[in-house]
Scaffold this active site. Structure first.
Site, PDB file in Angstrom:
ATOM      1  N   MET A 104     -21.123   7.465  46.864  1.00  0.00           N
ATOM      2  CA  MET A 104     -22.311   7.525  47.719  1.00  0.00           C
ATOM      3  C   MET A 104     -23.294   6.427  47.317  1.00  0.00           C
ATOM      4  SD  MET A 104     -22.798  11.566  48.198  1.00  0.00           S
ATOM      5  CE  MET A 104     -22.720  11.875  46.468  1.00  0.00           C
ATOM      6  N   ARG A 337     -23.549  13.858  31.349  1.00  0.00           N
ATOM      7  CA  ARG A 337     -22.694  14.912  31.905  1.00  0.00           C
ATOM      8  C   ARG A 337     -21.562  15.163  30.912  1.00  0.00           C
ATOM      9  NH1 ARG A 337     -20.489  10.838  36.515  1.00  0.00           N
ATOM     10  NH2 ARG A 337     -19.607   9.404  35.021  1.00  0.00           N
ATOM     11  N   HIS A 452      14.420  19.525  46.089  1.00  0.00           N
ATOM     12  CA  HIS A 452      15.462  19.780  45.103  1.00  0.00           C
ATOM     13  C   HIS A 452      15.262  18.899  43.871  1.00  0.00           C
ATOM     14  CE1 HIS A 452      19.464  19.069  43.292  1.00  0.00           C
ATOM     15  NE2 HIS A 452      19.587  20.373  43.468  1.00  0.00           N
ATOM     16  N   SER A 790      11.825  41.078  41.078  1.00  0.00           N
ATOM     17  CA  SER A 790      11.356  39.760  40.655  1.00  0.00           C
ATOM     18  C   SER A 790      10.936  39.014  41.920  1.00  0.00           C
ATOM     19  CB  SER A 790      12.483  39.026  39.926  1.00  0.00           C
ATOM     20  OG  SER A 790      12.035  37.760  39.546  1.00  0.00           O
ATOM     21  N   CYS A 857       9.816  34.836  39.556  1.00  0.00           N
ATOM     22  CA  CYS A 857      10.693  33.763  39.079  1.00  0.00           C
ATOM     23  C   CYS A 857      10.692  32.554  39.998  1.00  0.00           C
ATOM     24  CB  CYS A 857      12.114  34.279  38.863  1.00  0.00           C
ATOM     25  SG  CYS A 857      12.894  34.866  40.366  1.00  0.00           S
ATOM     26  N   TYR A 877       5.858  40.203  33.669  1.00  0.00           N
ATOM     27  CA  TYR A 877       6.197  38.883  33.121  1.00  0.00           C
ATOM     28  C   TYR A 877       6.198  37.821  34.217  1.00  0.00           C
ATOM     29  CZ  TYR A 877      10.880  39.492  35.110  1.00  0.00           C
ATOM     30  OH  TYR A 877      11.914  39.675  35.975  1.00  0.00           O
TER      31      TYR A 877
END
Ligand code: PEP
Ligand code: MG
Length: 905
Positions: A104, A337, A452, A790, A857, A877
């Site tokens: 800005m 900061r 993948h 799960s 999972c 878990y």
């Protein structure tokens, strides 16, 4: 009381960021602390929002408030804005609640005009300084407030230097600068049709308006999108008496960090620039001194600065970054900061501050960014300055260097002869796994962070850059091109999975000390980063309620998981166990079987192979639970690609050939045709929603029976050897209670019979994945036949949104940018939708079966925000890739310490 839009620095404090912006709140805090801050006041973010809401109209009363505060400021400074004899000059700077560096507008030296410039000359005794200040004002005001193209001013300065035959701005004298001022005024009038306003109050009003307006400039909007900053926050405007670092060699300006932001060293760090104003530092126009060298030129100010740095650190209890100016040997602080830092520095600083007693262990632990923990383990690019040829998604952290190869087979062959390789593909498929795991890194031109390639790479701890779409991969030609650059097979390429950058050539990499320490190097174990790691991980383990398991399919991965603190395997995918030449052949026999006997023969061939896999895993995980998931992917994945095969068969027929090459193997034409028929038969338009998971188990009952037998036989074998296998069998993709109850009726007798044959006893838990919305909604019924759930949040996200996991990369970026989704739902659980389904399933599941074990999972199990959500949901878990186990442990500890999830912050 009417709205209050303006606050003096004396009225605010550091906790008022939302109202005063970060800069304003911290200036107020420093003022309250008695640090040397030039006087000033802040116009609030609320005023900005009111201005924007009203169609660019200042809210009622705001300008009056500004006038009153200005009078106070003038009184305090003993000078008036625009005074022709002794003018007060002010800076007008933006300051939003979140830092948006350089996005800005700001204007300095406001208050100068044709008269007051003479007053400034008189007061400072330097006409050069006065005219230089005036030309800076015209330049900044012209550009940011009046919208003049900045180049026109730069060109005028260049011409002035050329005319005089000098190279440096400092060689322009007062007369030259006076000439430039006239020229700049002409440029403003010419470019905008308006004169530069001589009235200082008008300058101030326009300056405030320009800062408000700059909240909506393109740069700022883009920055907010990228950094997920809310558009409705608005910016504050800070109006502050000017101090000058460009009044001669006893003046200067700089930036200081109270500790080193790169490596965490507890020593001041920064730059100092003699005789310069703030913008000169950013522009990098002159050589800066190292901060500590400031002591040689400004010993007193340096002493003071160090004292203030200590004060600020003690006060904020954190590393601060500070902007300061020295005006004629007097030090002024202009901003502070909490400083940004690398992941490495973050751990070191937290540890040091804990040892120094500055913060307690839980404050220190909560300060760590679990998302960046993995960075501590990874190799990094040692040299800076190289130019990237492309940028993709930072899909798996770490830097990697290797020779480019373009097929998984090549990756394997090259790696076997000892050559480091980077596997470059458009995208990868399960068939590429063997090549991926032998590569130093993976680079794809398509696919997202949940493709993948990305999932496998993260799972294996291999650095990856995915979706680098500027790259054209030519698999046949064994090369890739990007712009003018071509990288052919065997040529070096370097990828940085931290940043998503791709470099041509071989850059030097360095090992992380924490990785050396983890693998036992005694020297590295003495390093502070390792001590910090041990200390904070121990604390997380002490306080966390969630257990952390790993998704692991092999004994090797299981070992990695245990080394990193996994308490079990939450997902052992069995599909990799069906890959490899011998196994694929058996699977194909099963698919092509013409009779029950043939099919059984295929299972008989697979059984011992599967059993050995499980023996390895149960042995590695001795005493810890292992959730084995029965086969999930569609069968066509074990067959050649439909189009490739159809083309090969058609070509062979046309050429009258008797054999067809399929996957590197020559098949008689007849067999190839038979295979093609089967491939066509199994072809699905939507395989993700097709014959997979539990459906496969129902259609091919012998398949799951074989897997169950292999699991139980393996467990018995391990047990017989003195081990302690803890077995959980999980059925994927169920949508109905009946799917599970029927399968359990078929499979439990197989387990019992196997145990009887082996003469062993073993408790086996039977459970399911909850990865379809229907399953979540009828979880109460499903829990009647499942002992654990799960959450498969990859599929649950896919099916809840109707977003294909494999194709979402094409438009997800745009969805995130336009805030059509709160975040990438494949990375962080979408709490409102997917999270709600999980909540229903957890509640109704547990209502139906008390003690129902609950876990997750999907990839989200290693995402800190999702881990916190799972903690809040009361799961038992989380399970994630082995390399993310420490991340999940830390996030689970932080959740227990009360760190809120992003959505509930
Ligand atoms: C899931 O869907 O979340 C899951 C873990 O299974 P997969 O990714 O193998 O489909
Ligand atoms: Mg799934």
């Amino acid at each position: 009381m009417a709205d209050k839009y303006v606050y003096d620095f004396e009225e605010g404090n550091k906790d008022m960021k939302n109202l005063l912006g970060g800069k304003g709140a911290n200036l107020a805090e420093m003022t309250r602390m008695g640090l040397p801050v030039p006087h000033g006041f802040t116009v609030t973010c609320e005023a900005c929002n009111a201005y924007r809401d009203a169609g660019r109209q200042f809210p009622d009363g705001m300008l009056d408030e500004v006038a009153t505060h200005l009078e106070n400021l003038e009184e305090g400074m003993g000078r008036r804005l625009g005074d022709p004899g002794d003018p007060l000059l002010v800076s007008v700077r933006s300051g939003a609640p979140f830092s948006m560096p350089g996005m800005m507008d700001s204007v300095l030296n406001l208050g100068l005009n044709d008269q007051s410039v003479e007053g400034l000359t008189k007061q400072t005794g330097s006409d050069r300084f006065a005219w230089d200040s005036y030309r800076r004002l015209l330049q900044m005001f012209g550009r940011t407030v009046m919208g003049v193209a900045g180049d026109r001013f730069e060109e005028a300065i260049e011409h002035a230097k050329e005319a005089k035959g000098v190279h440096n701005d400092l060689d322009l004298d007062a007369g030259d600068l006076r000439g430039l001022v006239e020229e700049f005024k002409g440029i403003v009038a010419d470019d905008t049709g308006r004169e530069f306003p001589q009235d200082p109050k008008e300058q101030l009003r326009l300056g405030i308006e320009a800062v408000f307006g700059s909240w909506d400039n393109k740069r700022a909007v883009d920055y907010r999108r990228k950094n997920k900053i809310d558009d409705s926050l608005g910016t504050a405007v800070n109006i502050q008496a000017m101090v000058f670092g460009n009044k001669g060699d006893d003046s200067g300006t700089g930036v200081a960090f109270t500790r080193n932001p790169a490596n965490g060293d507890p020593a001041p760090y920064g730059d100092y620039l003699v005789n310069a104003q703030g913008e000169d530092v950013v522009a990098g126009i002159r050589n800066t001194l190292k901060l500590e060298q400031m002591g040689d030129v400004q010993p007193r100010a340096w002493e003071e600065l160090q004292a203030h740095m200590r004060t600020l650190e003690q006060h904020y209890r954190d590393m601060c970054d500070i902007e300061f100016t020295v005006e004629q040997a007097k030090l002024w602080l202009l901003q502070t900061r909490i400083g940004k830092r690398t992941a490495f520095a973050e751990w070191v600083m937290a540890y040091d501050m804990l040892s120094e007693g500055l913060i307690d262990v839980d404050t220190a632990s909560l300060r760590l960014d679990a998302n960046r923990l993995e960075e501590l383990f990874k190799k990094v690019i040692a040299e800076g300055g190289a130019e990237a040829i492309a940028t993709g998604l930072n899909a798996s952290p770490g830097a990697a260097v290797g020779k480019a190869v373009f097929t998984a087979d090549d990756a394997e062959v090259w790696a076997e002869r000892g050559e480091p390789v980077i596997l470059v593909r458009r995208e990868t498929t399960p068939d590429d796994y063997h090549g991926m795991i032998r590569s130093q890194g993976v680079l794809t031109s398509a696919g997202g962070t949940n493709s993948h390639a990305a999932v496998v790479a993260r799972g294996e701890g291999i650095p990856a850059v995915c979706g680098a779409d500027a790259i054209r991969v030519d698999r046949q030609g064994k090369k890739f091109t990007v712009g003018q650059t071509t990288v052919a097979e065997g040529e070096w390429v370097t990828i940085d999975g931290f940043t998503g950058k791709v470099y041509a050539g071989q850059l030097d990499l360095a090992d992380s000390p924490i990785e050396r320490a983890r693998s036992g190097d005694p020297e590295a174990r003495k390093e502070k980063i390792w001590q910090a790691y041990e200390r904070f991980m121990a604390r997380a383990d002490e306080v966390r309620r969630l257990k952390v398991r790993a998704n692991a399919d092999t004994p090797g991965q299981s070992g990695n998981a245990i080394e990193r603190g996994a308490e079990g395997i939450g997902l052992c995918r069995t599909e990799h166990m069906f890959l490899g030449e011998e196994r694929v052949a058996a699977v194909r026999t099963m698919i092509f079987a013409g009779s029950a006997e043939e099919e059984q023969a295929a299972y008989d061939a697979l059984l011992p192979l599967q059993r050995d896999d499980f023996v390895g895993i149960f042995t590695a995980m001795d005493g810890k639970p292992v959730t084995v998931r029965l086969l999930d992917p569609p069968l066509h994945e074990f067959l050649p690609d439909q189009v490739d095969l159809a083309v090969s068969v058609a070509l062979a027929k046309q050429q009258g050939a008797s054999e067809v090459e399929v996957g590197g193997e020559a098949l008689p034409l007849g067999q190839a045709e038979e295979m093609l028929a089967k491939v066509n038969d199994l072809h699905e338009t939507n395989p993700m929603l097709g014959l997979r998971g539990v459906r496969l188990g129902i259609v091919k009952p012998g398949l799951y029976a074989m897997q169950v037998r292999a699991i139980i036989e393996a467990a018995c074998q391990v047990k017989a050897g003195g081990g302690n296998p803890v077995v959980e069998i999980m059925i994927p993709l169920a949508a109905t209670r009946e799917e599970l109850s029927q399968l359990r009726e078929e499979l439990e007798p197989v387990a019992r019979q196997t145990l009887e044959e082996q003469g062993q006893e073993l408790d086996v838990l039977w459970g399911t994945m909850i990865e379809l919305p229907r399953a979540a909604l009828v979880a109460g019924e499903i829990a009647e036949v499942a002992e654990f759930f799960s959450f498969g949040t990859n599929d649950l996200t896919q099916t809840a949104f109707g977003f294909s996991r494999d194709d979402i990369g094409k438009f997800l970026g745009m969805y995130e940018e336009r805030k059509l989704v709160p975040a990438n739902p494949f990375v962080t659980i979408d709490q409102a939708g997917v999270g709600r389904l999980m909540q229903i399933a957890s509640q109704e599941g547990r209502a139906s079966r008390s003690g129902l074990k609950l876990g997750i999972c999907g990839e989200h199990g290693g995402d800190p925000d999702s881990v916190r959500f799972c903690h809040e949901l009361g799961l038992d878990y989380v399970s994630c890739s082995p390399f993310r186990v420490p991340t999940a442990r830390l996030a689970a500890g932080q959740a227990a310490l009360g760190k809120a999830t992003a959505a509930s912050k």
